[in-house]
Write a protein that holds these residues in place. Structure first.
Motif, PDB file in Angstrom:
ATOM      1  N   VAL A   1       0.841  -1.195   0.000  1.00  0.00           N
ATOM      2  CA  VAL A   1       0.000   0.000   0.000  1.00  0.00           C
ATOM      3  C   VAL A   1       0.876   1.245   0.000  1.00  0.00           C
ATOM      4  CG1 VAL A   1      -1.808   1.256   1.241  1.00  0.00           C
ATOM      5  CG2 VAL A   1      -1.822  -1.246   1.222  1.00  0.00           C
ATOM      6  N   LEU A   2       0.558   2.180  -0.876  1.00  0.00           N
ATOM      7  CA  LEU A   2       1.285   3.434  -1.012  1.00  0.00           C
ATOM      8  C   LEU A   2       0.531   4.529  -0.259  1.00  0.00           C
ATOM      9  CD1 LEU A   2       3.529   5.115  -2.451  1.00  0.00           C
ATOM     10  CD2 LEU A   2       1.885   5.435  -4.313  1.00  0.00           C
ATOM     11  N   THR A   3       1.197   5.144   0.741  1.00  0.00           N
ATOM     12  CA  THR A   3       0.590   6.236   1.496  1.00  0.00           C
ATOM     13  C   THR A   3       1.568   7.402   1.582  1.00  0.00           C
ATOM     14  OG1 THR A   3       1.412   5.437   3.634  1.00  0.00           O
ATOM     15  CG2 THR A   3      -0.761   4.652   2.937  1.00  0.00           C
ATOM     16  N   SER A   4       1.043   8.536   1.977  1.00  0.00           N
ATOM     17  CA  SER A   4       1.867   9.721   2.168  1.00  0.00           C
ATOM     18  C   SER A   4       2.590   9.626   3.511  1.00  0.00           C
ATOM     19  CB  SER A   4       0.981  10.965   2.145  1.00  0.00           C
ATOM     20  OG  SER A   4       1.716  12.100   2.520  1.00  0.00           O
ATOM     21  N   ARG A   5       3.806  10.125   3.561  1.00  0.00           N
ATOM     22  CA  ARG A   5       4.537  10.161   4.830  1.00  0.00           C
ATOM     23  C   ARG A   5       4.230  11.424   5.624  1.00  0.00           C
ATOM     24  NH1 ARG A   5      10.658   9.095   4.342  1.00  0.00           N
ATOM     25  NH2 ARG A   5      10.542  11.249   3.701  1.00  0.00           N
ATOM     26  N   SER A   6       3.441  12.326   5.060  1.00  0.00           N
ATOM     27  CA  SER A   6       3.196  13.613   5.704  1.00  0.00           C
ATOM     28  C   SER A   6       2.276  13.518   6.915  1.00  0.00           C
ATOM     29  CB  SER A   6       2.595  14.597   4.702  1.00  0.00           C
ATOM     30  OG  SER A   6       1.290  14.203   4.358  1.00  0.00           O
ATOM     31  N   GLY A   7       1.523  12.445   7.037  1.00  0.00           N
ATOM     32  CA  GLY A   7       0.612  12.301   8.164  1.00  0.00           C
ATOM     33  C   GLY A   7      -0.813  12.711   7.841  1.00  0.00           C
ATOM     34  N   SER A   8      -1.008  13.395   6.727  1.00  0.00           N
ATOM     35  CA  SER A   8      -2.362  13.733   6.297  1.00  0.00           C
ATOM     36  C   SER A   8      -2.354  13.969   4.795  1.00  0.00           C
ATOM     37  CB  SER A   8      -2.876  14.983   7.019  1.00  0.00           C
ATOM     38  OG  SER A   8      -2.108  16.100   6.659  1.00  0.00           O
ATOM     39  N   GLY A   9      -3.473  13.699   4.187  1.00  0.00           N
ATOM     40  CA  GLY A   9      -3.572  13.872   2.744  1.00  0.00           C
ATOM     41  C   GLY A   9      -3.111  12.636   1.996  1.00  0.00           C
ATOM     42  N   SER A  10      -3.370  12.659   0.704  1.00  0.00           N
ATOM     43  CA  SER A  10      -3.035  11.503  -0.112  1.00  0.00           C
ATOM     44  C   SER A  10      -1.801  11.784  -0.957  1.00  0.00           C
ATOM     45  CB  SER A  10      -4.211  11.146  -1.021  1.00  0.00           C
ATOM     46  OG  SER A  10      -4.452  12.201  -1.927  1.00  0.00           O
ATOM     47  N   VAL A  11      -1.291  10.731  -1.572  1.00  0.00           N
ATOM     48  CA  VAL A  11      -0.213  10.862  -2.547  1.00  0.00           C
ATOM     49  C   VAL A  11      -0.836  11.406  -3.824  1.00  0.00           C
ATOM     50  CG1 VAL A  11       1.481   9.567  -3.904  1.00  0.00           C
ATOM     51  CG2 VAL A  11       1.048   8.940  -1.523  1.00  0.00           C
ATOM     52  N   LEU A  12      -0.135  12.285  -4.514  1.00  0.00           N
ATOM     53  CA  LEU A  12      -0.658  12.812  -5.775  1.00  0.00           C
ATOM     54  C   LEU A  12      -0.996  11.656  -6.705  1.00  0.00           C
ATOM     55  CD1 LEU A  12       1.789  15.788  -6.355  1.00  0.00           C
ATOM     56  CD2 LEU A  12      -0.556  15.884  -5.496  1.00  0.00           C
ATOM     57  N   ARG A  13      -1.980  11.855  -7.590  1.00  0.00           N
ATOM     58  CA  ARG A  13      -2.436  10.747  -8.425  1.00  0.00           C
ATOM     59  C   ARG A  13      -2.093  10.881  -9.902  1.00  0.00           C
ATOM     60  NH1 ARG A  13      -6.506  11.052  -4.513  1.00  0.00           N
ATOM     61  NH2 ARG A  13      -6.739   9.090  -3.407  1.00  0.00           N
ATOM     62  N   ASN A  14      -2.258  12.049 -10.467  1.00  0.00           N
ATOM     63  CA  ASN A  14      -2.124  12.166 -11.920  1.00  0.00           C
ATOM     64  C   ASN A  14      -1.430  13.453 -12.354  1.00  0.00           C
ATOM     65  OD1 ASN A  14      -3.506   9.723 -12.711  1.00  0.00           O
ATOM     66  ND2 ASN A  14      -5.343  10.690 -11.924  1.00  0.00           N
TER      67      ASN A  14
ATOM     68  N   ASP B   1      -3.198   2.154  -3.834  1.00  0.00           N
ATOM     69  CA  ASP B   1      -3.300   3.533  -3.348  1.00  0.00           C
ATOM     70  C   ASP B   1      -3.961   3.538  -1.976  1.00  0.00           C
ATOM     71  OD1 ASP B   1      -3.657   6.227  -2.951  1.00  0.00           O
ATOM     72  OD2 ASP B   1      -4.789   6.558  -4.782  1.00  0.00           O
ATOM     73  N   GLY B   2      -3.276   4.106  -0.997  1.00  0.00           N
ATOM     74  CA  GLY B   2      -3.808   4.173   0.364  1.00  0.00           C
ATOM     75  C   GLY B   2      -4.815   5.286   0.577  1.00  0.00           C
ATOM     76  N   GLY B   3      -5.061   6.089  -0.461  1.00  0.00           N
ATOM     77  CA  GLY B   3      -6.048   7.167  -0.347  1.00  0.00           C
ATOM     78  C   GLY B   3      -5.663   8.184   0.707  1.00  0.00           C
ATOM     79  N   LEU B   4      -6.626   8.594   1.500  1.00  0.00           N
ATOM     80  CA  LEU B   4      -6.393   9.605   2.522  1.00  0.00           C
ATOM     81  C   LEU B   4      -5.912   9.020   3.843  1.00  0.00           C
ATOM     82  CD1 LEU B   4      -9.500  11.867   1.845  1.00  0.00           C
ATOM     83  CD2 LEU B   4      -7.105  12.366   1.298  1.00  0.00           C
ATOM     84  N   LEU B   5      -5.755   7.709   3.910  1.00  0.00           N
ATOM     85  CA  LEU B   5      -5.290   7.091   5.153  1.00  0.00           C
ATOM     86  C   LEU B   5      -3.798   7.348   5.350  1.00  0.00           C
ATOM     87  CD1 LEU B   5      -7.035   3.612   4.957  1.00  0.00           C
ATOM     88  CD2 LEU B   5      -7.759   5.619   6.249  1.00  0.00           C
ATOM     89  N   ASP B   6      -3.431   7.675   6.594  1.00  0.00           N
ATOM     90  CA  ASP B   6      -1.999   7.777   6.872  1.00  0.00           C
ATOM     91  C   ASP B   6      -1.420   6.372   6.974  1.00  0.00           C
ATOM     92  OD1 ASP B   6      -2.242   6.748   9.555  1.00  0.00           O
ATOM     93  OD2 ASP B   6      -2.720   8.745  10.290  1.00  0.00           O
ATOM     94  N   ARG B   7      -0.108   6.279   7.098  1.00  0.00           N
ATOM     95  CA  ARG B   7       0.538   4.961   7.052  1.00  0.00           C
ATOM     96  C   ARG B   7       0.095   4.048   8.191  1.00  0.00           C
ATOM     97  NH1 ARG B   7       6.352   7.630   8.079  1.00  0.00           N
ATOM     98  NH2 ARG B   7       5.831   8.571  10.069  1.00  0.00           N
TER      99      ARG B   7
END
Length: 77
Positions: A12-25, A43-49
């Protein structure tokens, strides 16, 4: 490397920032945010890691297949 791992187990790919999602396109070059998805990462969506990890563990423990796991994470996009 992650693509080869994602062929065997769900990754699963998530953002390391703690909030928000990884850019998609934003762009589609090798190494862009679309590259891991093409390689099979989920895609982990809006879930943090941490939340993504809990969800993935629960899904795996319940015997969910890759399609079910992908659909569960898509609900958090």
């Amino acid at each position: 490397m992650l693509g080869a791992l994602a062929e065997r187990v769900p990754v699963v790919l998530t953002s390391r920032s703690g909030s928000g999602s990884v850019l998609r396109n934003t762009y589609g070059a090798v190494g862009s945010e679309t590259d891991p998805r093409r390689r099979g990462l989920i895609d982990g969506g809006l879930l943090d890691r941490y939340k993504a990890r809990v969800l993935l563990r629960l899904l795996l423990a319940s015997g969910a297949d890759r399609d079910t796991i992908t659909a569960a994470f898509a609900r958090h996009a």
